[in-house]
Enzyme design. Structure first.
Site, short mmCIF file in Angstrom:
data_model
loop_
_atom_site.label_atom_id
_atom_site.label_comp_id
_atom_site.label_asym_id
_atom_site.label_seq_id
_atom_site.Cartn_x
_atom_site.Cartn_y
_atom_site.Cartn_z
N LEU A 60 40.35 32.17 48.18
CA LEU A 60 40.11 31.72 46.80
C LEU A 60 39.19 32.69 46.06
O LEU A 60 39.41 33.01 44.90
CB LEU A 60 39.50 30.31 46.80
N SER A 102 17.83 43.12 43.19
CA SER A 102 19.09 43.76 43.55
C SER A 102 19.75 44.40 42.33
O SER A 102 19.64 43.89 41.21
CB SER A 102 20.05 42.74 44.17
N CYS A 161 30.22 33.26 47.85
CA CYS A 161 30.05 32.61 49.14
C CYS A 161 28.87 33.23 49.86
O CYS A 161 28.54 34.38 49.62
CB CYS A 161 31.30 32.83 50.00
N HIS A 219 24.26 35.25 35.55
CA HIS A 219 25.44 34.64 36.16
C HIS A 219 26.70 34.95 35.38
O HIS A 219 27.80 34.69 35.83
CB HIS A 219 25.28 33.13 36.25
#
Ligand code: ZN
Length: 771
Positions: free
Chosen positions: A17, A446, A529, A707
């Protein structure tokens, strides 16, 4: 004895997915292809569950992004700013709500996102206005039921209940409480339930995990109203009311009075409630209990003896027909399949034998039911014995215990968890050492983990890229990042975290007591994930973990490079944690390991060290009464990790979530010199908590949302900072994005950070004009 599963991972065994969605967003996959990818995963999941012998197989547990967003779309809770997108089709609208929309001259922000209860899963926060209206906008729930039926699989649709849906949302204007919207919302639920009944559904699972929290009388009345009427509106349906993650607690008596057919209990999180319910005088004579004995949140093999004890207690009192065997919550929070782990050098056979992932948990559910029904069966008895042996082996394993670590934790004293000087004095010393401008600019750590970076890591892992070539590659990227940060004029630089796969995994891989999987992915948000490490034993740090890269980055620049560590609570929270000692004990062990790293960084000349604790809040127990105990040990663990430094060393921490009001005193007790937080989506509202509290230390309220790929303008960020200055004294303010930039591309990152540095300059000028 029905075998019941509350939900199955929807990312696919191989993260199909994720891959499909990201290709679709990049314009490299058609909508049809994406839809097909979703269909395939659903079908596979249903088949897997059917083969495992599950009776109540969930549908509508699949989602292309998030199940709360699905519900918002289903009931037409679509904020006005997306109005013009309705004509573009359901999926376009859906992803715009999730991720924002910057196309065709439109520039629409995404909806807020926050953690799902005390998990590391993020949901999209529904938005409500005073004259909110609802309509049945999407037919996903019924469609997926029919889709399964067509494949010969009868499912139990899973729906988020109206109380949980409303209470997890947010009022976007004053003058009403979202629970007041229930009356308007119910007709939509009625039509969904009726359609499901017409389509032939027998069971519907209504998730109300909000019942694991403290509820007001008004909220409980809303619950009574909804569940009281279902029997009238859709009398054919059997309703399974599901609460998980904690006890029903004070809500139990209300819940027992509801005319539902079955009640689900999370017996992993709250084992004591079985007795409360079985002992209650209000337990109706035909209510079924779904016993959530198989842990949906952790990876340990089920302890059959323990589960069978629960089951037989319930069975003895209620009879077999009234007992269901279930997962404690949706298996969404478990990795997919332990059998994918075939690399012994990664996950040893000894440890693998202690584990069960989603697919194995299905088997456990089935086995428990069979064992309880046929205790004399020889084959089943052998399986029970296997289970017992494997538990005994784990308890006795030499892999688990390290006496030196246990002793060090026992020896921790008060002075180990306190900076030697208070913040005001530290600030003076640090200002002298660091010499930073007003509104110092920095990032959260990051930089983009581009496909190039990920590819190199993968190639190195597979042995296709030598260690030294990989090292050179990382040096090049780090050096470019440092140079680029210098060029655009950031004040405090970061090395970019190119060498890190994940902020927890990277540390876990270098610590003793941690094990890793290759395919143990769990959804965090949308297509993102994580692969949580497994903490199986006492934790220690054999070698420095970040020293080399931080030193290298610092060697390239005169500016300060911020050391970047993940804090003990976050490492704990984002790992699968051992269940044979209290979480606090494991957390202290991790804290000592991080403390050693902090001290090593300082000794190497690093003057600013950030210890990220984005997970402190999500670790909060769901009920207030349990907060103090948790916050005590969690904050102490952070302090244990960070208090070993000189006064002049500046400790930063970072948190990415959106509520501080109720824990602000604990945040202050952490005593980090600088805290950077997520703020932009809430338009700096979060700062009110810091302002009211008179928070003394420095704060970097995130000025743009990482995001979403949307690039914010300089003016927009100046506006946000001006808002921040209204409540926080300017000499306490830092300028930074909401969070790390690893999920973004370089293009948008560069543009956004240039604008951000510009915004800080504008502010410095503005302020100097006033002075
Ligand atoms: Zn963050």
């Amino acid at each position: 004895m029905l075998k019941n599963n509350l939900g199955y991972p929807r990312i696919g065994d191989r993260r199909e997915l994720k891959k499909a969605s990201e290709l679709f967003w990049a314009g490299k996959l058609s909508l049809d292809e994406l839809v097909t990818a979703g269909k395939n995963i659903r079908l596979q999941n249903w088949k897997t569950q059917k083969e495992a012998g599950i009776d109540l197989i969930p549908s509508n547990d699949f989602s292309f992004y998030d199940q709360v967003l699905d519900m918002a779309l289903t009931v037409g809770a679509i904020p006005d700013r997306y109005e013009s997108l309705k004509s573009k089709g359901e999926m376009e609208l859906y992803f715009a709500m999730a991720r924002g929309y910057q196309k065709d001259g439109l520039d629409i922000t995404a909806m807020e996102m926050t953690k799902w209860f005390d998990t590391n899963y993020h949901y999209i926060v529904p938005e409500f206005v005073k004259n909110q209206s609802f309509e049945l906008y999407s037919t996903k729930i019924v469609d997926e039921f029919n889709e399964a039926k067509l494949q010969g699989i009868e499912t139990k649709p899973v729906i988020i209940g109206p109380a949980t849906f409303l209470l997890l949302g947010k009022e976007k204007e004053a003058g009403f409480h979202r629970i007041d919207l229930l009356k308007k919302l119910l007709p939509v639920y009625w039509s969904i339930l009726k359609q499901l009944a017409d389509a032939g559904a027998k069971w519907v699972q209504i998730d109300e995990p909000i019942l694991a929290t403290d509820l007001s009388g008004i909220e409980l009345n809303a619950i009574k109203e909804f569940y009281g009427k279902i029997a009238l509106e859709a009398p054919e349906l059997n309703i399974l009311l599901a609460n998980y993650f904690d006890c029903y607690g004070n809500n139990l008596e209300t819940v027992l009075s509801l005319p539902v057919q079955a009640l689900h209990l999370d017996l992993v999180r709250c084992p004591s409630q079985l007795q409360d319910i079985l002992g209650s005088l209000n337990l109706s004579s035909d209510l079924k209990l779904s016993l959530g004995v198989v842990d949906g949140r952790n990876i340990w093999k089920n302890d059959f003896d323990k589960s069978l004890e629960f089951i037989s207690r319930a069975k003895n009192q209620l009879g077999e027909e009234r007992v269901m065997i279930a997962s404690s919550c949706s298996l969404l929070h478990s990795p997919c399949d332990l059998e994918l782990e075939q690399n012994e050098s990664k996950l040893s056979a000894e440890i693998k034998d202690w584990l069960a992932f989603a697919r194995q948990k299905l088997e456990e559910i089935a086995l428990l039911a069979h064992l309880s029904q046929n205790p004399e069966d020889k084959v089943l008895q052998a399986k029970l014995q296997d289970n017992q042996t494997s538990h005994a082996r784990r308890q006795a394993s030499t892999l688990i215990h390290n006496q030196a670590v246990k002793q060090r934790v026992a020896d921790v004293s008060k002075s180990d968890i306190q900076r030697g000087l208070d913040f005001k004095q530290r600030k003076v010393v640090q200002q002298e050492t660091l010499n930073l401008p007003h509104f110092p600019t920095t990032t959260i750590g990051s930089f983009p983990q581009t496909s190039e970076v990920r590819k190199a890591r993968l190639q190195n892992k597979k042995g296709e890229l030598s260690n030294s070539d990989y090292h050179d590659f990382l040096e090049r990227h780090t050096a470019l990042a440092i140079r680029w940060q210098e060029e655009i004029g950031l004040d405090v630089l970061v090395h970019g975290e190119f060498e890190r796969n994940d902020m927890v995994e990277y540390f876990g891989e270098q610590l003793d007591g941690f094990a890793f999987t290759q395919f143990g992915w769990v959804q965090s948000y949308g297509s993102r994930c994580v692969k949580p490490p497994i903490i199986y034993g006492d934790v220690s740090r054999p070698n420095p973990m970040t020293l080399e890269w931080t030193k290298y980055a610092q060697s390239l620049t005169e500016k300060h490079v911020k050391g970047m560590l993940t804090g003990p609570v976050t490492i704990l929270q984002w790992s699968f944690v051992r269940n044979d000692q209290p979480r606090s004990a494991t957390c202290n062990q991790i804290a000592l390991a991080i403390r050693d790293e902090v001290i090593d960084l300082e000794a190497a000349g690093i003057k600013i060290i950030q210890v990220d604790e984005p997970a402190i809040r999500e670790g909060l127990p769901l009920r207030r009464a349990d907060w103090i105990d948790y916050l005590d040990w969690a904050i102490d663990a952070f302090k244990l990790a960070t208090s070993g430094v000189e006064h002049s060393t500046q400790i930063h921490t970072h948190m990415c979530y959106s509520e501080f009001n109720d824990i602000i005193d604990s945040i202050a007790r952490m005593d980090a010199d600088v805290i950077t937080i997520e703020c932009s989506r809430s338009q700096m509202e979060l700062l009110d908590a810091f302002a009211e509290f008179n928070y003394p230390n420095e704060i970097g309220p995130g000025v743009y949302d990482i995001h979403s790929p949307r690039v914010p303008s300089r003016e927009e960020m100046v506006d946000l900072l001006t808002k921040a200055m209204k409540v926080i004294p300017e000499d306490q303010l830092w300028v930074n994005p909401d969070c790390g930039l690893k999920t973004r591309g370089w293009e948008e990152t560069k543009q956004a950070l240039i604008e951000m540095v510009g915004a800080a300059h504008d502010l410095r000028e503005k302020v100097s004009v006033y002075q």
